[in-house]
Write a protein that holds these residues in place. Sequence first.
Motif, PDB file in Angstrom:
ATOM      1  N   THR A 241      33.726  34.114  42.798  1.00  0.00           N
ATOM      2  CA  THR A 241      35.096  33.632  42.989  1.00  0.00           C
ATOM      3  C   THR A 241      36.095  34.774  42.923  1.00  0.00           C
TER       4      THR A 241
ATOM      5  N   ALA B 221      38.659  36.150  45.901  1.00  0.00           N
ATOM      6  CA  ALA B 221      40.101  36.182  45.672  1.00  0.00           C
ATOM      7  C   ALA B 221      40.715  37.553  45.933  1.00  0.00           C
TER       8      ALA B 221
ATOM      9  N   ARG C 159      40.066  32.355  39.049  1.00  0.00           N
ATOM     10  CA  ARG C 159      41.332  32.508  39.782  1.00  0.00           C
ATOM     11  C   ARG C 159      42.487  32.853  38.848  1.00  0.00           C
TER      12      ARG C 159
END
Length: 338
Positions: free
Chosen positions: A83, A87, A302
């Motif tokens: 992730t 990002a 995130r």
Amino acid sequence: MRYVTIKDIADALKISKSSVSRALSGDIRNVSPATVERVRAKALEMGYRRNTLAVNLRAKASKIIGILVPEITTPFFMTFVTTVQEAVQPLGYRVLIAVSSEDPKRERQNIDMFKTERIDGILVSVTHNQANRDLFENLVKSDFPLVFFDRTIKNMRCSSVCSNDELMSFFLVEHLIRTGRKRIVNMTGPSYIENSYARSRAYREALDKFHIPYDPQLVVAGGMTVEDGAMAIEKLIRKGIAFDAIYCFTETQALGAKRVLQERNISIPESVSICTMSGTTLSSFVYPQITAVEQNVVEMARVAVRLLLEKIEVPNAPQQNIVLHSSLIVRGSSSTEE
């Protein structure tokens, strides 16, 4: 393998290195459009690749983010890493990953490696809540961009993102009690991991709420691995200590405990229920599937990226400590209704 350099292109075209450099950067104020096209065509023909490291060093930034994790046994950390990559890559950052293997000495070596590589910031889940405190405190004091995730160090003036462990641990033990369990094993994690304290406090609080006596014999050190969990339950059985449920610190412990029960033909959940904190997809790959509190790892990644990038852009950005909600997933290991 020898890489094509700006000098190689300049020699091939019989022009200066500075003209090639300007052309490759699109500086049409100092180089004619025709020269730009000639240089780019020759660079493509010769297989030239831009040295982004050199460019970033000139800009006093590596555009590299370090991720330091304690293990990669479970999918949690790999999902986190994936992730983060998704990002930051559109923003021009690369990711350097290091695994400490639950070893504070290796963790320190990895931090030193990151510093040698002159990375822009670090996302770290620590192996120990004290062993390398001095190292992290020095990074924080120097305003080096650093964000803790999942496993943190208490009372450190540093941004972090973690889950609401104590609340969800309480709900998990409460679930066991509401299904009729009263002899609940608390399979603890290592005392040097900060999460262990919150999860054990919640265990005691849930027992108190339902007026169930606390039995220290049911609190066992379960380590971190599948084998640790298996050995802890074997020890309880050998001692003849009765229990009807197991509340695990980690998913790997739960898998080990489950294996022992099934090898001894102890039915799950009819005789003994099992549930765990920090569940991942592994909990749903076995039978019966394991009841678990699952962290929102994608959101954690995130948020961690956002906090780190803020610190990179503004070195004196204020500390933020974010707590995310987790989900309790009830499955067959603690309920006859799936």
